[in-house]
Motif scaffolding. Structure first.
Motif, PDB file in Angstrom:
ATOM      1  N   LYS A 259       0.968  -1.286  -0.207  1.00 41.75           N
ATOM      2  CA  LYS A 259      -0.096   0.033   0.286  1.00 41.75           C
ATOM      3  C   LYS A 259       0.819   1.172   0.006  1.00 41.75           C
ATOM      4  N   ARG A 260       2.102   1.309   0.763  1.00 41.62           N
ATOM      5  CA  ARG A 260       2.748   2.371   0.757  1.00 41.62           C
ATOM      6  C   ARG A 260       3.250   2.506  -0.589  1.00 41.62           C
ATOM      7  N   LYS A 261       3.799   1.627  -1.209  1.00 45.55           N
ATOM      8  CA  LYS A 261       4.353   1.688  -2.875  1.00 45.55           C
ATOM      9  C   LYS A 261       3.120   2.142  -3.742  1.00 45.55           C
ATOM     10  N   LEU A 262       2.089   1.739  -3.527  1.00 46.57           N
ATOM     11  CA  LEU A 262       0.933   2.123  -4.466  1.00 46.57           C
ATOM     12  C   LEU A 262       0.523   3.620  -4.219  1.00 46.57           C
ATOM     13  N   SER A 263       0.598   3.915  -3.009  1.00 46.90           N
ATOM     14  CA  SER A 263       0.350   5.422  -2.582  1.00 46.90           C
ATOM     15  C   SER A 263       1.653   6.273  -3.452  1.00 46.90           C
ATOM     16  N   ALA A 264       2.462   5.710  -3.611  1.00 48.43           N
ATOM     17  CA  ALA A 264       3.640   6.582  -4.246  1.00 48.43           C
ATOM     18  C   ALA A 264       3.525   6.739  -5.574  1.00 48.43           C
ATOM     19  N   LEU A 265       2.899   5.665  -6.290  1.00 44.33           N
ATOM     20  CA  LEU A 265       2.932   5.986  -7.777  1.00 44.33           C
ATOM     21  C   LEU A 265       2.579   7.098  -8.364  1.00 44.33           C
ATOM     22  N   PRO A 266       1.549   7.584  -7.891  1.00 49.81           N
ATOM     23  CA  PRO A 266       0.829   8.819  -8.558  1.00 49.81           C
ATOM     24  C   PRO A 266       1.839   9.970  -8.501  1.00 49.81           C
ATOM     25  N   GLU A 267       2.829   9.903  -7.606  1.00 52.69           N
ATOM     26  CA  GLU A 267       3.643  11.046  -7.623  1.00 52.69           C
ATOM     27  C   GLU A 267       4.883  10.925  -8.276  1.00 52.69           C
ATOM     28  N   VAL A 268       5.181   9.817  -9.276  1.00 54.30           N
ATOM     29  CA  VAL A 268       6.103   9.638  -9.976  1.00 54.30           C
ATOM     30  C   VAL A 268       6.243  10.768 -10.971  1.00 54.30           C
ATOM     31  N   ALA A 269       7.781  11.033 -11.311  1.00 50.31           N
ATOM     32  CA  ALA A 269       7.766  12.304 -12.447  1.00 50.31           C
ATOM     33  C   ALA A 269       8.657  11.779 -13.795  1.00 50.31           C
ATOM     34  N   SER A 270       9.008  10.470 -13.667  1.00 52.74           N
ATOM     35  CA  SER A 270       9.868   9.900 -14.842  1.00 52.74           C
ATOM     36  C   SER A 270       9.482   8.447 -14.842  1.00 52.74           C
ATOM     37  N   GLY A 329     -10.556   1.009  -6.770  1.00 58.99           N
ATOM     38  CA  GLY A 329      -9.394   1.181  -7.560  1.00 58.99           C
ATOM     39  C   GLY A 329      -8.734   2.641  -6.989  1.00 58.99           C
ATOM     40  N   ILE A 330      -7.596   3.088  -7.434  1.00 59.49           N
ATOM     41  CA  ILE A 330      -7.030   4.299  -6.673  1.00 59.49           C
ATOM     42  C   ILE A 330      -6.907   5.383  -7.662  1.00 59.49           C
ATOM     43  N   LEU A 331      -7.241   6.453  -7.350  1.00 61.62           N
ATOM     44  CA  LEU A 331      -7.543   7.751  -8.156  1.00 61.62           C
ATOM     45  C   LEU A 331      -6.125   8.233  -8.757  1.00 61.62           C
ATOM     46  N   GLY A 332      -6.054   8.186 -10.105  1.00 57.91           N
ATOM     47  CA  GLY A 332      -4.751   8.435 -10.715  1.00 57.91           C
ATOM     48  C   GLY A 332      -4.895   9.948 -11.761  1.00 57.91           C
ATOM     49  N   THR A 333      -4.021   9.989 -12.351  1.00 56.23           N
ATOM     50  CA  THR A 333      -3.819  11.304 -12.969  1.00 56.23           C
ATOM     51  C   THR A 333      -3.707  11.237 -14.445  1.00 56.23           C
ATOM     52  N   ALA A 334      -3.938  12.284 -15.239  1.00 58.56           N
ATOM     53  CA  ALA A 334      -3.691  12.099 -16.799  1.00 58.56           C
ATOM     54  C   ALA A 334      -2.257  12.078 -16.955  1.00 58.56           C
ATOM     55  N   SER A 335      -1.382  12.684 -16.118  1.00 58.54           N
ATOM     56  CA  SER A 335       0.121  12.778 -16.100  1.00 58.54           C
ATOM     57  C   SER A 335       0.644  11.196 -16.102  1.00 58.54           C
ATOM     58  N   LEU A 336      -0.053  10.625 -14.893  1.00 58.00           N
ATOM     59  CA  LEU A 336       0.473   9.183 -14.690  1.00 58.00           C
ATOM     60  C   LEU A 336       0.059   8.403 -16.042  1.00 58.00           C
ATOM     61  N   VAL A 337      -0.909   8.510 -16.610  1.00 61.50           N
ATOM     62  CA  VAL A 337      -1.401   7.557 -18.065  1.00 61.50           C
ATOM     63  C   VAL A 337      -0.255   7.934 -18.889  1.00 61.50           C
ATOM     64  N   GLY A 338       0.159   9.336 -19.157  1.00 62.45           N
ATOM     65  CA  GLY A 338       1.103   9.641 -20.155  1.00 62.45           C
ATOM     66  C   GLY A 338       2.350   8.767 -19.747  1.00 62.45           C
ATOM     67  N   LEU A 339       2.922   9.008 -18.456  1.00 60.35           N
ATOM     68  CA  LEU A 339       4.162   8.419 -18.210  1.00 60.35           C
ATOM     69  C   LEU A 339       4.035   6.627 -18.165  1.00 60.35           C
ATOM     70  N   MET A 340       3.095   6.172 -18.056  1.00 62.20           N
ATOM     71  CA  MET A 340       2.698   4.634 -18.088  1.00 62.20           C
ATOM     72  C   MET A 340       2.757   4.252 -19.673  1.00 62.20           C
ATOM     73  N   PRO A 361      -6.299  -1.307  -9.940  1.00 59.70           N
ATOM     74  CA  PRO A 361      -6.235  -0.416 -11.009  1.00 59.70           C
ATOM     75  C   PRO A 361      -6.073   0.894 -10.558  1.00 59.70           C
ATOM     76  N   TYR A 362      -5.030   1.922 -11.278  1.00 56.65           N
ATOM     77  CA  TYR A 362      -5.183   3.293 -11.020  1.00 56.65           C
ATOM     78  C   TYR A 362      -6.242   3.786 -11.969  1.00 56.65           C
ATOM     79  N   LEU A 363      -7.263   4.534 -11.491  1.00 53.70           N
ATOM     80  CA  LEU A 363      -8.588   5.209 -12.251  1.00 53.70           C
ATOM     81  C   LEU A 363      -8.028   6.794 -12.593  1.00 53.70           C
ATOM     82  N   LEU A 364      -8.356   6.853 -13.896  1.00 52.18           N
ATOM     83  CA  LEU A 364      -8.224   8.297 -14.431  1.00 52.18           C
ATOM     84  C   LEU A 364      -9.147   9.280 -13.643  1.00 52.18           C
TER      85      LEU A 364
END
Length: 367
Positions: A259-270, A329-340, A361-364
């Motif tokens: 869960k800690r790792k899942l919480s960090a994924l929306p903050e990724v920058a690269s 699921g977990i709320l994601g962002t459009a930027s996360l989708v782009g990085l993915m 899932p991370y949901l947009l």
């Protein structure tokens, strides 16, 4: 103020047993419709009211979100959260089950969810409603309850009574509505399953059975990682409970770690950040497999044959549309989708979602 949740679950478990004994004795069930106050005089109907009250308390404890509408004052969500104690449920799993999902398929999820979660909340598509209509101060208000939904929840919990009795799982409705109306006012209070969780307040591990999800095209499912987790498919419920409560907390602790790792994924920058998170998760899985192998060798379980369960972590792209309405699921962002999408272009070969038994899932987030 927090409810004594274990006591409420024990009371609910005892209550549904007593309701079942009435059913077996041939006591006629009321029609599965909303019925009026005078009909609540019978003993069996009083038990339905008690069952609703228990479901009400459990929904408010586990879901933690209360929406008040009508002529009443709006609730303060922040204050509600401060008044409830969520610590004991921090390693709980939330698994939605679609309408018509058979008891056998639900049972297939139990060995995993029991091993990796302190408690599992299975969420049905039901909406439970209860309320009162007052036309005159001199007369008792009329009572309305969606008895069909209450009865169905009782039946589902009875089908898995060993889990309910042991406190390992509950089956609750997706939405519970409590209301009051009169000539001068109308107030509504709702408790809704947190299927869409903020990554910064991730209380439940959101799991979905791939067998219940109509997957969109491969291009809209962007895999972060597929975890091959150890478990003991032949172990009894009693053995699993004894293992995690008396011998090792490694499986529960892995859920907290994940869960800690899942919480960090929306903050990724690269893309590199995504690779690092995936590497960290895989390291945790390797340590867990070593622990499971050690347990298997100790013969703590009568049939300790170790199995492998696939859990896919994925980001759902913009093409999924209404398909996300019934999943957790977990709320994601459009930027996360782009990085993915970039991660997928340089990453491993595609893996089909249905190769796994569960997915997270991370949901947009549409904002």
């Amino acid at each position: 103020m927090a409810i004594p949740v274990d006591e409420v679950i024990a009371g609910f478990s005892d209550l549904i047993d007593r309701i079942e004994s009435r059913w077996q004795a041939g006591e006629v069930n009321p029609p599965a419709v909303m019925i009026d106050h005078p009909d609540w005089a019978s003993s069996i109907n009083a038990k339905y009211v008690s069952a609703y009250q228990a479901i009400y308390g459990l929904c408010h404890h586990f879901y933690g979100n209360v929406v008040v509408g009508g002529s009443g004052e709006m609730a303060d969500p922040g204050r509600e959260d401060e008044e409830r104690e969520y610590g004991p449920e921090e390693n709980a799993a939330l698994i939605p089950i679609p309408q018509g999902y058979g008891a056998a398929r639900l049972a297939d999820m139990i060995p995993y969810s029991t091993m990796y979660a302190r408690r599992t909340i299975f969420v049905t598509t039901d909406v439970v409603s209860n309320g009162f209509i007052s036309y005159s101060a001199s007369r008792d208000p009329l009572h309305r309850m969606s008895l069909g939904s209450v009865q169905e929840l009782i039946r589902l919990n009875l089908q898995h009574r060993r889990l309910i009795h042991s406190g390992q799982a509950l089956i609750l409705p997706m939405r519970l509505t409590d209301w009051y109306t009169s000539l001068s006012q109308h107030d509504t209070e709702e408790s809704v399953a947190p299927l869409f969780q903020d990554p910064h307040a991730l209380r439940f591990m959101p799991l979905n059975s791939t067998a219940s999800f109509s997957a969109p095209s491969a291009g809209d499912v962007l895999e972060v990682a597929t975890l091959l987790l150890p478990y003991f498919p032949q172990a009894t419920l009693e053995e699993i409970v004894r293992l995690k409560e008396e011998e090792t907390d490694a499986f529960i602790q892995f859920s907290s770690y994940l869960k800690r790792k899942l919480s960090a994924l929306p903050e990724v920058a690269s893309v590199r950040d995504i690779e690092d998170i995936r590497a960290d998760i895989n390291s945790g899985v390797s340590r867990l497999r070593a622990e499971a192998k050690k347990i298997s060798g100790l013969r703590l379980i009568r049939n300790a044959e170790m199995g492998t369960l696939g859990v896919t972590i994925a980001v759902l792209g913009s093409g999924v549309g209404d398909l996300v309405s019934g999943i957790a699921g977990i709320l994601g962002t459009a930027s996360l989708v782009g990085l993915m999408r970039s991660f997928k272009e340089v990453g491993d070969s595609e893996r089909q979602l249905r190769d796994s038994e569960f997915f997270i899932p991370y949901l947009l987030k549409s904002s």
